[in-house]
Scaffold this motif. Structure first.
Motif, PDB file in Angstrom:
ATOM      1  N   GLY A  66      -0.764   2.427  -4.699  1.00 41.61           N
ATOM      2  CA  GLY A  66      -0.188   3.063  -5.871  1.00 41.61           C
ATOM      3  C   GLY A  66       1.239   3.534  -5.687  1.00 41.61           C
ATOM      4  N   SER A  67       1.747   3.475  -4.442  1.00 42.44           N
ATOM      5  CA  SER A  67       3.112   3.929  -4.193  1.00 42.44           C
ATOM      6  C   SER A  67       4.087   2.755  -4.323  1.00 42.44           C
ATOM      7  CB  SER A  67       3.233   4.539  -2.795  1.00 42.44           C
ATOM      8  OG  SER A  67       2.379   5.653  -2.655  1.00 42.44           O
ATOM      9  N   ARG A  68       5.339   3.084  -4.571  1.00 43.78           N
ATOM     10  CA  ARG A  68       6.385   2.063  -4.700  1.00 43.78           C
ATOM     11  C   ARG A  68       6.815   1.593  -3.316  1.00 43.78           C
ATOM     12  NH1 ARG A  68      11.834   2.432  -4.306  1.00 43.78           N
ATOM     13  NH2 ARG A  68      13.107   0.863  -5.395  1.00 43.78           N
ATOM     14  N   TRP A  69       6.899   0.290  -3.153  1.00 39.69           N
ATOM     15  CA  TRP A  69       7.364  -0.238  -1.872  1.00 39.69           C
ATOM     16  C   TRP A  69       8.831   0.113  -1.688  1.00 39.69           C
ATOM     17  CZ3 TRP A  69       4.493  -2.325   1.932  1.00 39.69           C
ATOM     18  CH2 TRP A  69       3.177  -2.694   1.608  1.00 39.69           C
ATOM     19  N   PRO A  70       9.249   0.539  -0.523  1.00 39.71           N
ATOM     20  CA  PRO A  70      10.663   0.859  -0.285  1.00 39.71           C
ATOM     21  C   PRO A  70      11.506  -0.408  -0.268  1.00 39.71           C
ATOM     22  CG  PRO A  70       9.421   0.980   1.757  1.00 39.71           C
ATOM     23  CD  PRO A  70       8.424   0.728   0.676  1.00 39.71           C
ATOM     24  N   ASP A  71      12.787  -0.224  -0.496  1.00 37.07           N
ATOM     25  CA  ASP A  71      13.705  -1.360  -0.448  1.00 37.07           C
ATOM     26  C   ASP A  71      13.743  -1.938   0.963  1.00 37.07           C
ATOM     27  OD1 ASP A  71      14.322  -0.995  -3.105  1.00 37.07           O
ATOM     28  OD2 ASP A  71      16.038   0.324  -2.675  1.00 37.07           O
ATOM     29  N   CYS A  72      13.695  -3.253   1.051  1.00 31.65           N
ATOM     30  CA  CYS A  72      13.719  -3.938   2.349  1.00 31.65           C
ATOM     31  C   CYS A  72      14.144  -5.388   2.107  1.00 31.65           C
ATOM     32  CB  CYS A  72      12.324  -3.898   2.990  1.00 31.65           C
ATOM     33  SG  CYS A  72      12.224  -4.666   4.620  1.00 31.65           S
ATOM     34  N   PRO A  73      15.019  -5.911   2.921  1.00 26.30           N
ATOM     35  CA  PRO A  73      15.394  -7.322   2.746  1.00 26.30           C
ATOM     36  C   PRO A  73      14.177  -8.226   2.941  1.00 26.30           C
ATOM     37  CG  PRO A  73      16.768  -6.234   4.403  1.00 26.30           C
ATOM     38  CD  PRO A  73      15.659  -5.301   4.081  1.00 26.30           C
ATOM     39  N   PRO A  74      14.197  -9.428   2.363  1.00 33.42           N
ATOM     40  CA  PRO A  74      13.103 -10.372   2.634  1.00 33.42           C
ATOM     41  C   PRO A  74      12.950 -10.599   4.141  1.00 33.42           C
ATOM     42  CG  PRO A  74      14.509 -11.167   0.855  1.00 33.42           C
ATOM     43  CD  PRO A  74      15.207  -9.979   1.447  1.00 33.42           C
ATOM     44  N   LEU A  75      11.711 -10.608   4.585  1.00 34.06           N
ATOM     45  CA  LEU A  75      11.487 -10.770   6.022  1.00 34.06           C
ATOM     46  C   LEU A  75      11.998 -12.110   6.532  1.00 34.06           C
ATOM     47  CD1 LEU A  75       7.934  -9.166   6.305  1.00 34.06           C
ATOM     48  CD2 LEU A  75      10.110  -8.206   7.067  1.00 34.06           C
TER      49      LEU A  75
END
Length: 630
Positions: free
Chosen positions: A363-372
C-alpha cells in the motif's frame, strides 16, 4: 535451559518465566501474558496468540501486567490479568484480559479503553499459524461478509497478504484433527512471515492499506477476541514424543556445498587488520566488503580492504550500495576510480540501489529509483570483466517484493535476519523452518542462476523497517538489535551450523554468516564466554563448513528437525542441537570418532551409535562410510 547460560548465550539474562496450562489433550504455554505453542495431542495447532500494542513508529509498547491470576477450573483453566500499555505521549491503554481453556477450545479476550487519545500503529491480536505440515495444504477462510474461500496456504512465499478481511480460519492440524480460529472485534488480514524467516503465517489486526498511525480515542472502549475450537476424530493419533531419541536419514542432493565468505566493514578496519589469523583458521575463501558512499565510505575504506586482501589472498566482492543521486555512469566511474586508486583486486561486484535496502510495505508508494537494468549496465561499463551480482543488500522480503531482472546478472544475492519480529531463543531457532522456504522460493524465481546469501547474522546489520537498528547496551534479546550476545556463545555455533544445513540442498555459490571482526565477527572481545582475542564458537563451525566447500552435499533428515539438524559429506556428519536441552541422537552407524565443536571442542565417546548432544551443542561425526538412503 540446562547448562551455563553465559557460556551458551553470552548473557546471564534468562528468558521470561513461562507456565504450561493444560486441559485434557490440549496444552499451551503462558508467557508475558500471551500464549505460545498451543498443542492438541502434541500436534502444534497455533504457534502463538498475543495481544500487542505498537506506538506510532511500530515500536513496541510493553505491557505492565497486574493482578495476574491463573487457575485450573474443573476440566479446564483460566487466566485473568490487567495490562497497561503506555504510548510515548503518556496516554495509557488499559486492557482487561481473560483467557479460558478446555480440552478442545481456547478463548483469549481483551476489553480495552484509553485515558487519552492513544496514537498507535497497531493495537490488537496477532495469531501465528505454524508452517511445518501446513504450507501448501488446504485452508478455509471465512471473510467479514460471511463468504467462505476454499484455498491453500501459500507454498512458495507470498510477497503480499495471501488473505484479507479474515473472520475465521479453519485448517488441518494433523490426520483427523481440525482447528477453527475465529477473530472478532476488528478487521484482520494475513502476511506470510516466512519472508523474514519467521516460522509462521501471521494474522494481525487492522489492514496495512489503512492509514497508520491511527488514534484510539479517549474513553472509547473496544473488545477483541480470538476463539479456537478443535475438532478431532476419536482415533486421531498423538504426535511423536519429544523424549524419543532423534533418528537420522541421509540422502544425496545433487548439489555441492558453498564456499564460505566473511564480511568486512569500514568501521572495523583496525580490528579486522588485527584479526587476519581468523581468516586462515576458518578457511574462508571470500571477503564481502561493504561499501556505502552515503555512509561516508570512500577511498580510505577501499584501501583498508585492499590491505586485508593482499595479506590473505582471498577473493573480494565489493558490496556496493549505489546512491543513485547522480548520473549512474558518474557514480559507477567514481567507485571504479576509488577501487583502482586503492589497489583493491575485485573478483565480483554486487550492486544494490541504496534506496532498495528500505522496505516498501503493502500500500505504500515505491521510492524513486532508476531502472535496475540501467544500474546494472552502468556497473558493467565501469567494471569491465568483473562478475556482477544483484538482488537485495537487505533481506529476502525486499527481493520477493521487488524482483530484480536476472538476465543482466551473473548471480543473485540477498541476506536474512532472524530477529526482525521476535528475538527469544525459540523464535530464532524456528527461523530455519522458514529458511527452507526462502531458498526454495528464490530458486523458483531465479532457476539455476548462481545464488549467494549473506552476510546473514543473528544481530541486524541494517534495518529496512526503520531509520536505524536498535542499540543493545544491556545485552538483551531484543528484535532488530545491532548487537546480540548470543553471537558470542555456543548458541551462535548451533545457529550457524543449522543455517548451513538448512540451505545445503539449494546449491549456493557463497554463504556468508559472519564478519571478520566486531559484534558480527569471529574474534571474541572482553567480557565474553571465550577469552578476548580467541575465536568465538561459530568460527569453529565455519572452519568445518569451509572444509566441505565444493564437496557433494548430503542432506540429513531428522525425526525432530525442531531439535536436531545436520549435513553430511564424504565420510563425516555435522550435527547441531538447536534446543536448550540435551538431545539423544541415534547415529546411522557406529562412528569412528566424534568431537564437539565450539566451546566444548574435544573428543567424546558415544554409546555405540547413540550420541547425546549438549544444549546448543555441535558435533562432527567421522564414519567409515555414509549410509545413504536408497
Amino acid at each position: 535451559m540446562s547448562g551455563d547460560p553465559f557460556r551458551l548465550c553470552g548473557t546471564v539474562e534468562r528468558e521470561p518465566e513461562s507456565r504450561l496450562l493444560s486441559a485434557g489433550d490440549l496444552s499451551v504455554t503462558l508467557q508475558d501474558g500471551n500464549l505460545r505453542g498451543l498443542r492438541f495431542r502434541g500436534h502444534e495447532v497455533l504457534r502463538a496468540v498475543a495481544f500487542l500494542v505498537r506506538d506510532r513508529d511500530w515500536g513496541t509498547c510493553g505491557a505492565v501486567v497486574a493482578d495476574l491470576a491463573a487457575k485450573a477450573e474443573g476440566e479446564g483453566f483460566s487466566v485473568t490479568y490487567k495490562a497497561r500499555f503506555t504510548a510515548p505521549s503518556g496516554a495509557n491503554l488499559d486492557c482487561a484480559i481473560a483467557i479460558a481453556g478446555t480440552g478442545r477450545a481456547v478463548t483469549f479476550t481483551a476489553d480495552c479503553v484509553s485515558d487519552a487519545d492513544f496514537e498507535t500503529a497497531r493495537a490488537g491480536f496477532v495469531v501465528l499459524h505454524p508452517v511445518v505440515g501446513v504450507a501448501g495444504e488446504p485452508v478455509e477462510v471465512r471473510h467479514g461478509d460471511g463468504s467462505v474461500e476454499e484455498a491453500r496456504w501459500p507454498d512458495r512465499i507470498e510477497p503480499w497478504q495471501p488473505f484479507k478481511d479474515i473472520a475465521a480460519i479453519t485448517h488441518r492440524v494433523a490426520a483427523g484433527i481440525v482447528a477453527a480460529t475465529e477473530l472478532t472485534g476488528d478487521v484482520f488480514e494475513m502476511e506470510d512471515q516466512r519472508n523474514w524467516t519467521d516460522g509462521s503465517y501471521k494474522t494481525y489486526v487492522r489492514p496495512l492499506a489503512l492509514p497508520w498511525p491511527y488514534l484510539v480515542p479517549k474513553g472509547a472502549p473496544f473488545r477483541q477476541q480470538v476463539a479456537v475450537e478443535i475438532r478431532a476424530e476419536d482415533g486421531a493419533a498423538p504426535a511423536a514424543g519429544a523424549a524419543d531419541a532423534v533418528t537420522l536419514s541421509l540422502a544425496p542432493t545433487a548439489r555441492a556445498f558453498p564456499e564460505i565468505g566473511v564480511g568486512l566493514r569500514p568501521e572495523c578496519r583496525e580490528e579486522e587488520l588485527a584479526a587476519l589469523d581468523a581468516l586462515s583458521a576458518t578457511g574462508a575463501r571470500h571477503l564481502i566488503a561493504h561499501f556505502d558512499p552515503d555512509a561516508g565510505h570512500g577511498v580510505t575504506a577501499l584501501e583498508g580492504y585492499a590491505r586485508i586482501a593482499r595479506a590473505c589472498g582471498l577473493k573480494v566482492t565489493l558490496e556496493f550500495a549505489v546512491p543513485c543521486k547522480r548520473p549512474l555512469d558518474v557514480e559507477m566511474a567514481d567507485a571504479a576510480a576509488g577501487v583502482a586508486e586503492a589497489g583493491l583486486p575485485l573478483d565480483t561486484l554486487f550492486v544494490c540501489p541504496s534506496v532498495d535496502r528500505q522496505s516498501t510495505p503493502p500500500g505504500s508508494r515505491w521510492p524513486d529509483c532508476p531502472p535496475l537494468e540501467d544500474v546494472y549496465a552502468a556497473a558493467r561499463a565501469a567494471f569491465p570483466g568483473i562478475r556482477l551480482g544483484g538482488g537485495m543488500m537487505s533481506y529476502f522480503t525486499e527481493l520477493n517484493r521487488k524482483r530484480v531482472p536476472a538476465g543482466p546478472l551473473d548471480y543473485i544475492g540477498h541476506c536474512t535476519n532472524p530477529i526482525v519480529h521476535a528475538a527469544d531463543d525459540l523464535s530464532v531457532m524456528q527461523t530455519f523452518e522458514a529458511l527452507r522456504s526462502v531458498v526454495r522460493s528464490a530458486r523458483a524465481l531465479y532457476g539455476e542462476k548462481p545464488y549467494r546469501i549473506g552476510p546473514s547474522t543473528i544481530a541486524m546489520r541494517q534495518n529496512p523497517y526503520g531509520s536505524a537498528t536498535k542499540d543493545n547496551p544491556a545485552g538483551g534479546r531484543i528484535p532488530m538489535a545491532n548487537v546480540d550476545p548470543r553471537h558470542n556463545g555456543q548458541f551462535a555455533a548451533a545457529w550457524t551450523l543449522a543455517y548451513a544445513a538448512t540451505i545445503a540442498g539449494a546449491g549456493l555459490e557463497v554463504l556468508t554468516l559472519s564478519t571478520l571482526a566486531g559484534p558480527f565477527g569471529l574474534v571474541a572481545g572482553e567480557g565474553e564466554p571465550m577469552a578476548a582475542g580467541t575465536l568465538r564458537p561459530l568460527a569453529h563451525v565455519l572452519a568445518r563448513l569451509s572444509a566441505l566447500s565444493g564437496e557433494a552435499a548430503v542432506g540429513v533428515e531428522t525425526s525432530r528437525p525442531d531439535a536436531i539438524v545436520g549435513l553430511a559429506a564424504k565420510d563425516r556428519l555435522l550435527l547441531a542441537n538447536i534446543t536448550p536441552e540435551a538431545q539423544a541422537v541415534v547415529l546411522p552407524a557406529a562412528p569412528r570418532a566424534v568431537s564437539l565443536i565450539g566451546i566444548d571442542n574435544g573428543a567424546v565417546s558415544p554409546d555405540g551409535a547413540r550420541l547425546v548432544l549438549p544444549p546448543y551443542g555441535c558435533a562432527e561425526v567421522a564414519l567409515q562410510v555414509l549410509p545413504l538412503r536408497a
